[in-house]
Design a protein around this motif. Structure first.
Motif, PDB file in Angstrom:
ATOM      1  N   THR A 170      14.247 -14.099   3.017  1.00 40.02           N
ATOM      2  CA  THR A 170      14.950 -13.260   4.076  1.00 40.02           C
ATOM      3  C   THR A 170      14.713 -14.383   5.394  1.00 40.02           C
ATOM      4  O   THR A 170      15.088 -14.365   6.242  1.00 40.02           O
ATOM      5  N   GLY A 171      13.606 -15.426   5.292  1.00 35.13           N
ATOM      6  CA  GLY A 171      13.180 -16.197   6.314  1.00 35.13           C
ATOM      7  C   GLY A 171      12.364 -15.747   7.451  1.00 35.13           C
ATOM      8  O   GLY A 171      12.128 -16.211   8.245  1.00 35.13           O
ATOM      9  N   ARG A 172      11.847 -14.601   7.004  1.00 37.67           N
ATOM     10  CA  ARG A 172      11.047 -13.959   7.909  1.00 37.67           C
ATOM     11  C   ARG A 172       9.444 -14.293   7.844  1.00 37.67           C
ATOM     12  O   ARG A 172       9.173 -14.364   6.674  1.00 37.67           O
ATOM     13  N   TYR A 173       8.991 -14.360   8.982  1.00 32.36           N
ATOM     14  CA  TYR A 173       7.456 -14.882   8.981  1.00 32.36           C
ATOM     15  C   TYR A 173       6.480 -13.747   9.276  1.00 32.36           C
ATOM     16  O   TYR A 173       7.039 -12.672   9.924  1.00 32.36           O
ATOM     17  N   TRP A 174       5.695 -13.694   8.735  1.00 36.98           N
ATOM     18  CA  TRP A 174       4.469 -12.633   9.037  1.00 36.98           C
ATOM     19  C   TRP A 174       3.209 -13.185   9.391  1.00 36.98           C
ATOM     20  O   TRP A 174       2.833 -14.158   8.671  1.00 36.98           O
ATOM     21  N   GLN A 175       2.744 -12.834  10.648  1.00 36.67           N
ATOM     22  CA  GLN A 175       1.403 -13.661  11.108  1.00 36.67           C
ATOM     23  C   GLN A 175       0.072 -12.545  10.861  1.00 36.67           C
ATOM     24  O   GLN A 175       0.519 -11.511  11.462  1.00 36.67           O
ATOM     25  N   LEU A 176      -0.979 -12.934  10.065  1.00 35.88           N
ATOM     26  CA  LEU A 176      -1.888 -12.102   9.948  1.00 35.88           C
ATOM     27  C   LEU A 176      -2.987 -12.626  10.661  1.00 35.88           C
ATOM     28  O   LEU A 176      -3.431 -13.884  10.653  1.00 35.88           O
ATOM     29  N   HIS A 228       7.008 -14.675  -5.759  1.00 33.62           N
ATOM     30  CA  HIS A 228       6.964 -15.955  -6.177  1.00 33.62           C
ATOM     31  C   HIS A 228       7.711 -16.681  -5.060  1.00 33.62           C
ATOM     32  O   HIS A 228       7.553 -18.024  -4.758  1.00 33.62           O
ATOM     33  N   ASP A 229       8.371 -16.117  -4.052  1.00 38.27           N
ATOM     34  CA  ASP A 229       9.095 -16.570  -2.995  1.00 38.27           C
ATOM     35  C   ASP A 229       8.621 -16.374  -1.790  1.00 38.27           C
ATOM     36  O   ASP A 229       9.204 -16.586  -0.762  1.00 38.27           O
ATOM     37  N   VAL A 230       7.279 -16.264  -1.775  1.00 34.28           N
ATOM     38  CA  VAL A 230       6.552 -15.839  -0.524  1.00 34.28           C
ATOM     39  C   VAL A 230       5.552 -17.102  -0.678  1.00 34.28           C
ATOM     40  O   VAL A 230       4.563 -17.302  -1.595  1.00 34.28           O
ATOM     41  N   CYS A 231       5.525 -17.947   0.381  1.00 33.01           N
ATOM     42  CA  CYS A 231       4.338 -19.004   1.016  1.00 33.01           C
ATOM     43  C   CYS A 231       3.519 -18.673   1.710  1.00 33.01           C
ATOM     44  O   CYS A 231       3.751 -17.753   2.823  1.00 33.01           O
ATOM     45  N   THR A 271      -8.736  -2.550   4.509  1.00 34.76           N
ATOM     46  CA  THR A 271      -8.338  -3.057   3.345  1.00 34.76           C
ATOM     47  C   THR A 271      -6.998  -2.448   2.649  1.00 34.76           C
ATOM     48  O   THR A 271      -6.040  -2.895   2.516  1.00 34.76           O
ATOM     49  N   ALA A 272      -7.188  -1.053   2.597  1.00 34.85           N
ATOM     50  CA  ALA A 272      -6.089  -0.200   2.261  1.00 34.85           C
ATOM     51  C   ALA A 272      -4.655  -0.435   3.139  1.00 34.85           C
ATOM     52  O   ALA A 272      -3.746  -0.251   2.355  1.00 34.85           O
ATOM     53  N   ALA A 273      -4.988  -0.012   4.328  1.00 36.93           N
ATOM     54  CA  ALA A 273      -3.676  -0.479   5.210  1.00 36.93           C
ATOM     55  C   ALA A 273      -2.959  -1.852   5.111  1.00 36.93           C
ATOM     56  O   ALA A 273      -1.778  -1.689   5.052  1.00 36.93           O
ATOM     57  N   LEU A 274      -3.595  -2.893   4.778  1.00 39.95           N
ATOM     58  CA  LEU A 274      -3.044  -4.098   4.763  1.00 39.95           C
ATOM     59  C   LEU A 274      -2.449  -4.165   3.356  1.00 39.95           C
ATOM     60  O   LEU A 274      -1.398  -4.502   3.337  1.00 39.95           O
ATOM     61  N   ILE A 275      -2.892  -3.711   2.319  1.00 38.82           N
ATOM     62  CA  ILE A 275      -2.158  -3.710   1.003  1.00 38.82           C
ATOM     63  C   ILE A 275      -0.950  -2.809   0.892  1.00 38.82           C
ATOM     64  O   ILE A 275      -0.100  -3.149   0.626  1.00 38.82           O
ATOM     65  N   LYS A 276      -1.019  -1.688   1.673  1.00 42.70           N
ATOM     66  CA  LYS A 276       0.170  -0.854   1.788  1.00 42.70           C
ATOM     67  C   LYS A 276       1.302  -1.630   2.645  1.00 42.70           C
ATOM     68  O   LYS A 276       2.412  -1.655   2.281  1.00 42.70           O
ATOM     69  N   THR A 277       0.963  -2.300   3.867  1.00 44.73           N
ATOM     70  CA  THR A 277       2.014  -3.142   4.550  1.00 44.73           C
ATOM     71  C   THR A 277       2.452  -3.998   3.751  1.00 44.73           C
ATOM     72  O   THR A 277       3.895  -4.515   3.820  1.00 44.73           O
ATOM     73  N   LEU A 278       1.572  -4.903   3.142  1.00 43.58           N
ATOM     74  CA  LEU A 278       2.261  -6.123   2.302  1.00 43.58           C
ATOM     75  C   LEU A 278       2.987  -5.527   1.143  1.00 43.58           C
ATOM     76  O   LEU A 278       4.025  -6.211   0.761  1.00 43.58           O
ATOM     77  N   ARG A 279       2.661  -4.461   0.301  1.00 40.13           N
ATOM     78  CA  ARG A 279       3.560  -3.888  -0.751  1.00 40.13           C
ATOM     79  C   ARG A 279       4.789  -3.369  -0.067  1.00 40.13           C
ATOM     80  O   ARG A 279       5.951  -3.528  -0.585  1.00 40.13           O
ATOM     81  N   ASP A 280       4.991  -2.573   1.089  1.00 37.88           N
ATOM     82  CA  ASP A 280       6.051  -2.051   1.860  1.00 37.88           C
ATOM     83  C   ASP A 280       6.894  -3.085   2.147  1.00 37.88           C
ATOM     84  O   ASP A 280       8.036  -2.909   2.106  1.00 37.88           O
ATOM     85  N   ALA A 281       6.373  -4.206   2.541  1.00 39.23           N
ATOM     86  CA  ALA A 281       7.184  -5.571   2.847  1.00 39.23           C
ATOM     87  C   ALA A 281       7.661  -6.308   1.777  1.00 39.23           C
ATOM     88  O   ALA A 281       8.146  -7.108   1.786  1.00 39.23           O
ATOM     89  N   ARG A 282       7.247  -5.855   0.747  1.00 39.32           N
ATOM     90  CA  ARG A 282       7.586  -6.616  -0.699  1.00 39.32           C
ATOM     91  C   ARG A 282       6.873  -8.118  -0.803  1.00 39.32           C
ATOM     92  O   ARG A 282       7.788  -8.909  -1.295  1.00 39.32           O
ATOM     93  N   LEU A 283       5.791  -8.290   0.121  1.00 35.27           N
ATOM     94  CA  LEU A 283       5.460  -9.565  -0.179  1.00 35.27           C
ATOM     95  C   LEU A 283       4.608  -9.739  -1.099  1.00 35.27           C
ATOM     96  O   LEU A 283       4.334 -11.139  -1.690  1.00 35.27           O
TER      97      LEU A 283
END
Length: 87
Positions: free
Chosen positions: A25-31, A7-10, A71-83
């Motif tokens: 956290t104020g952290r940006y992620w560029q995809l 809910h707190d990720v835009c 697809t699996a790698a991106l899902i894991k990365t997003l989950r690990d980052a708690r996004l």
């Protein structure tokens, strides 16, 4: 399994992909455009398998194994980052 942004990720689409902002956290992620396509498809309610098929339709040179792996790698990365969370 469908995903939603925490809910707190835009998310904002860009010319060449997507940018995510973790407001806690104020952290940006560029995809890049491929990761943006994967995430947007998942956020629209598609399963990982459907997302891989869409990825292959968009990029016909991809093998099924590569699309599934990306697809699996991106899902894991997003989950690990708690996004993202399960929807």
């Amino acid at each position: 399994m469908s995903l939603a942004l925490r809910h707190d990720v835009c998310a904002t689409d860009t010319e060449d992909g997507m940018v995510l902002l973790d407001e806690l956290t104020g952290r940006y992620w560029q995809l890049n455009s491929t990761a943006g396509l994967i995430l947007r498809t998942l956020l629209d309610g598609a399963t990982p398998q459907d997302t891989s098929r869409r990825l292959r339709a968009t990029y016909p040179q991809l093998t099924a194994e590569r699309a599934d792996s990306d697809t699996a790698a991106l899902i894991k990365t997003l989950r690990d980052a708690r996004l993202v969370v399960s929807a």
